[in-house]
Design a protein around this motif. Structure first.
Motif, PDB file in Angstrom:
ATOM      1  N   ASP A   1       0.862  -1.187   0.000  1.00 47.77           N
ATOM      2  CA  ASP A   1       0.000   0.000   0.000  1.00 47.77           C
ATOM      3  C   ASP A   1       0.893   1.229   0.000  1.00 47.77           C
ATOM      4  O   ASP A   1       1.644   1.453   0.954  1.00 47.77           O
ATOM      5  CB  ASP A   1      -0.916   0.007   1.227  1.00 47.77           C
ATOM      6  N   LYS A   2       0.819   2.012  -1.066  1.00 44.79           N
ATOM      7  CA  LYS A   2       1.680   3.192  -1.184  1.00 44.79           C
ATOM      8  C   LYS A   2       1.373   4.225  -0.122  1.00 44.79           C
ATOM      9  O   LYS A   2       2.218   5.011   0.283  1.00 44.79           O
ATOM     10  CB  LYS A   2       1.516   3.807  -2.577  1.00 44.79           C
ATOM     11  N   GLY A   3       0.119   4.240   0.357  1.00 47.28           N
ATOM     12  CA  GLY A   3      -0.251   5.164   1.413  1.00 47.28           C
ATOM     13  C   GLY A   3      -0.662   6.523   0.895  1.00 47.28           C
ATOM     14  O   GLY A   3      -0.612   6.814  -0.299  1.00 47.28           O
ATOM     15  N   ARG A   4      -1.074   7.395   1.822  1.00 49.91           N
ATOM     16  CA  ARG A   4      -1.463   8.764   1.502  1.00 49.91           C
ATOM     17  C   ARG A   4      -0.677   9.715   2.384  1.00 49.91           C
ATOM     18  O   ARG A   4      -0.251   9.357   3.470  1.00 49.91           O
ATOM     19  CB  ARG A   4      -2.972   8.957   1.714  1.00 49.91           C
ATOM     20  N   SER A   5      -0.519  10.937   1.912  1.00 50.41           N
ATOM     21  CA  SER A   5       0.227  11.930   2.682  1.00 50.41           C
ATOM     22  C   SER A   5      -0.710  12.565   3.705  1.00 50.41           C
ATOM     23  O   SER A   5      -1.292  13.616   3.460  1.00 50.41           O
ATOM     24  CB  SER A   5       0.819  12.994   1.747  1.00 50.41           C
ATOM     25  N   ASP A   6      -0.843  11.929   4.852  1.00 45.59           N
ATOM     26  CA  ASP A   6      -1.776  12.407   5.863  1.00 45.59           C
ATOM     27  C   ASP A   6      -1.291  13.676   6.552  1.00 45.59           C
ATOM     28  O   ASP A   6      -2.045  14.311   7.283  1.00 45.59           O
ATOM     29  CB  ASP A   6      -2.023  11.311   6.903  1.00 45.59           C
ATOM     30  N   THR A   7      -0.041  14.028   6.377  1.00 44.95           N
ATOM     31  CA  THR A   7       0.489  15.294   6.880  1.00 44.95           C
ATOM     32  C   THR A   7       1.099  16.059   5.721  1.00 44.95           C
ATOM     33  O   THR A   7       1.919  15.524   4.980  1.00 44.95           O
ATOM     34  CB  THR A   7       1.557  15.066   7.964  1.00 44.95           C
TER      35      THR A   7
ATOM     36  N   ILE B   1      -6.422  17.947  -8.309  1.00 47.97           N
ATOM     37  CA  ILE B   1      -5.244  17.085  -8.286  1.00 47.97           C
ATOM     38  C   ILE B   1      -4.553  17.241  -9.637  1.00 47.97           C
ATOM     39  O   ILE B   1      -5.035  16.757 -10.662  1.00 47.97           O
ATOM     40  CB  ILE B   1      -5.618  15.611  -8.040  1.00 47.97           C
ATOM     41  N   VAL B   2      -3.432  17.941  -9.633  1.00 49.03           N
ATOM     42  CA  VAL B   2      -2.725  18.249 -10.870  1.00 49.03           C
ATOM     43  C   VAL B   2      -2.194  16.958 -11.495  1.00 49.03           C
ATOM     44  O   VAL B   2      -1.493  16.175 -10.858  1.00 49.03           O
ATOM     45  CB  VAL B   2      -1.563  19.223 -10.615  1.00 49.03           C
ATOM     46  N   GLY B   3      -2.566  16.744 -12.765  1.00 51.74           N
ATOM     47  CA  GLY B   3      -2.162  15.538 -13.471  1.00 51.74           C
ATOM     48  C   GLY B   3      -3.250  14.486 -13.528  1.00 51.74           C
ATOM     49  O   GLY B   3      -3.114  13.478 -14.240  1.00 51.74           O
TER      50      GLY B   3
ATOM     51  N   ILE C   1      -6.704  16.418  -1.053  1.00 50.40           N
ATOM     52  CA  ILE C   1      -5.329  16.764  -1.420  1.00 50.40           C
ATOM     53  C   ILE C   1      -4.350  15.668  -1.052  1.00 50.40           C
ATOM     54  O   ILE C   1      -3.328  15.487  -1.720  1.00 50.40           O
ATOM     55  CB  ILE C   1      -4.927  18.120  -0.791  1.00 50.40           C
ATOM     56  N   ASN C   2      -4.649  14.897  -0.010  1.00 52.77           N
ATOM     57  CA  ASN C   2      -3.707  13.852   0.372  1.00 52.77           C
ATOM     58  C   ASN C   2      -3.725  12.669  -0.585  1.00 52.77           C
ATOM     59  O   ASN C   2      -2.835  11.816  -0.554  1.00 52.77           O
ATOM     60  CB  ASN C   2      -3.966  13.383   1.808  1.00 52.77           C
ATOM     61  N   HIS C   3      -4.718  12.601  -1.489  1.00 50.87           N
ATOM     62  CA  HIS C   3      -4.761  11.529  -2.481  1.00 50.87           C
ATOM     63  C   HIS C   3      -3.740  11.749  -3.594  1.00 50.87           C
ATOM     64  O   HIS C   3      -3.443  10.821  -4.353  1.00 50.87           O
ATOM     65  CB  HIS C   3      -6.157  11.416  -3.084  1.00 50.87           C
ATOM     66  N   ALA C   4      -3.201  12.969  -3.701  1.00 51.97           N
ATOM     67  CA  ALA C   4      -2.218  13.247  -4.748  1.00 51.97           C
ATOM     68  C   ALA C   4      -1.029  12.307  -4.623  1.00 51.97           C
ATOM     69  O   ALA C   4      -0.503  11.819  -5.631  1.00 51.97           O
ATOM     70  CB  ALA C   4      -1.751  14.702  -4.670  1.00 51.97           C
ATOM     71  N   TYR C   5      -0.607  12.022  -3.408  1.00 52.69           N
ATOM     72  CA  TYR C   5       0.537  11.130  -3.222  1.00 52.69           C
ATOM     73  C   TYR C   5       0.192   9.710  -3.653  1.00 52.69           C
ATOM     74  O   TYR C   5       0.996   9.021  -4.293  1.00 52.69           O
ATOM     75  CB  TYR C   5       1.001  11.137  -1.769  1.00 52.69           C
TER      76      TYR C   5
END
Length: 310
Positions: A85-91, A117-119, A126-130
């Motif tokens: 699981d690549k994970g999400r940027s929660d911070t 989400i750019v791209g 916003i944390n889904h971008a990662y």
């Protein structure tokens, strides 16, 4: 149900302290003491294990800024990565370093913020971008959201916090009131914390009369504790432990030369630290919770960062 929700929240919502600890350690905690004693070890870890380039940042432009000792913006990402699981940027924190006035500003972006989400040609948290595009997409999305330029990014796997506190030999903090959390008991007054205890101490929120404000204060104390302890440790004995933690949990577009320049030119920025948490209104869209941040708040935050770095 409340306890279940709180338990789930503790696991998923990591605060800015965790990732910030690593960048502060790199730019301000006794780094110069060991750069010359174990230079090759540190350089190898940074350039081979930690360095990860992104296309969204102009490294040459950043390098010129650092050489001229101009203010820079660093995106701090705290990621909860698990197996398969690549994970999400929660911070997500935008850290601005101003060496001339020896100050540092940290702006926290809520993980549930709804934005483009750019791209991906879509609006989402916003944390889904990662999760969609890694550090590159996170950098591009934050730059677009706040209309700013980022100079560096630093990503840290959250599991590294306790290891980092342990690597500096534990920390001392002042606990304003006694409480129990995560199976740990914290008495009132000055207490010594190891890594596991520090994690529990900063996570507690619901029993704090000041809520998030109280937790933020505990987070700042942990940062200060790591700085103070790190500045006084025997670098030769501890550097291997510290670099192991960073090598296993951190990725950044900084190379060893960049970090060395930050140590030389930007270490005074840790003397004056200010923080800001962006705010908005929660809403449900297609049965999914989002935080809608008004344009006025985005503009205010943009001006805060621009004014701080001008």
């Amino acid at each position: 149900m409340q306890k279940r929700t709180e338990k789930h929240s503790r696991k998923k919502k990591k605060k800015w302290l965790w990732i910030t600890l690593s960048i502060i350690l790199l730019i301000g905690v006794g780094v110069s003491a060991y750069l010359f004693t174990i230079y090759n070890n540190v350089k190898s870890t940074v350039d081979n294990d930690i360095h990860e380039a992104v296309t969204g940042i102009d490294h040459e432009a950043t390098k010129k800024k650092v050489e001229k000792e101009e203010p820079i913006n660093v995106l701090l990402l705290g990621v909860d990565e698990r197996e398969d699981d690549k994970g999400r940027s929660d911070t997500m924190i935008v850290l601005t370093l101003d060496p001339a006035q020896e100050r540092m500003q940290m702006v926290s972006i809520p993980r549930d913020t709804r934005t483009e989400i750019v791209g991906r040609d879509m609006d989402d948290k916003i944390n889904h971008a990662y999760a969609f595009g890694g550090s590159d997409m996170s950098v591009n999305t934050v730059e677009n959201f706040l209309d700013i330029e980022l100079d560096y990014y630093l990503r840290m796997n959250m599991e590294g916090l306790g290891q980092l506190v342990d690597a500096v030999g534990g920390i001392t903090v002042n606990n304003e009131f006694a409480f129990e959390y995560g199976g740990e008991n914290f008495s009132e007054g000055e207490i010594e914390l190891n890594g596991e205890e520090a994690l529990a101490w900063v996570r507690m929120r619901y029993d704090d009369p000041q809520g998030d404000a109280g937790r933020n204060e505990r987070q700042r104390q942990v940062i200060q504790g790591v700085i103070e302890r790190g500045a006084n440790i025997n670098a030769v004995n501890k550097i291997d432990d510290i670099m192991d933690v960073l090598g296993n949990n951190v990725a950044t577009n900084m190379k060893f030369e960049d970090m060395r320049n930050l140590v030389t030119n930007y270490r005074g920025a840790r003397k004056d630290v200010s923080t800001y948490q962006m705010t908005g209104e929660g809403t449900m869209i297609d049965n999914i919770y989002y935080l809608q941040i008004p344009e006025s708040e985005i503009q205010k935050t943009n001006e805060m960062i621009q004014d701080f770095s001008s």
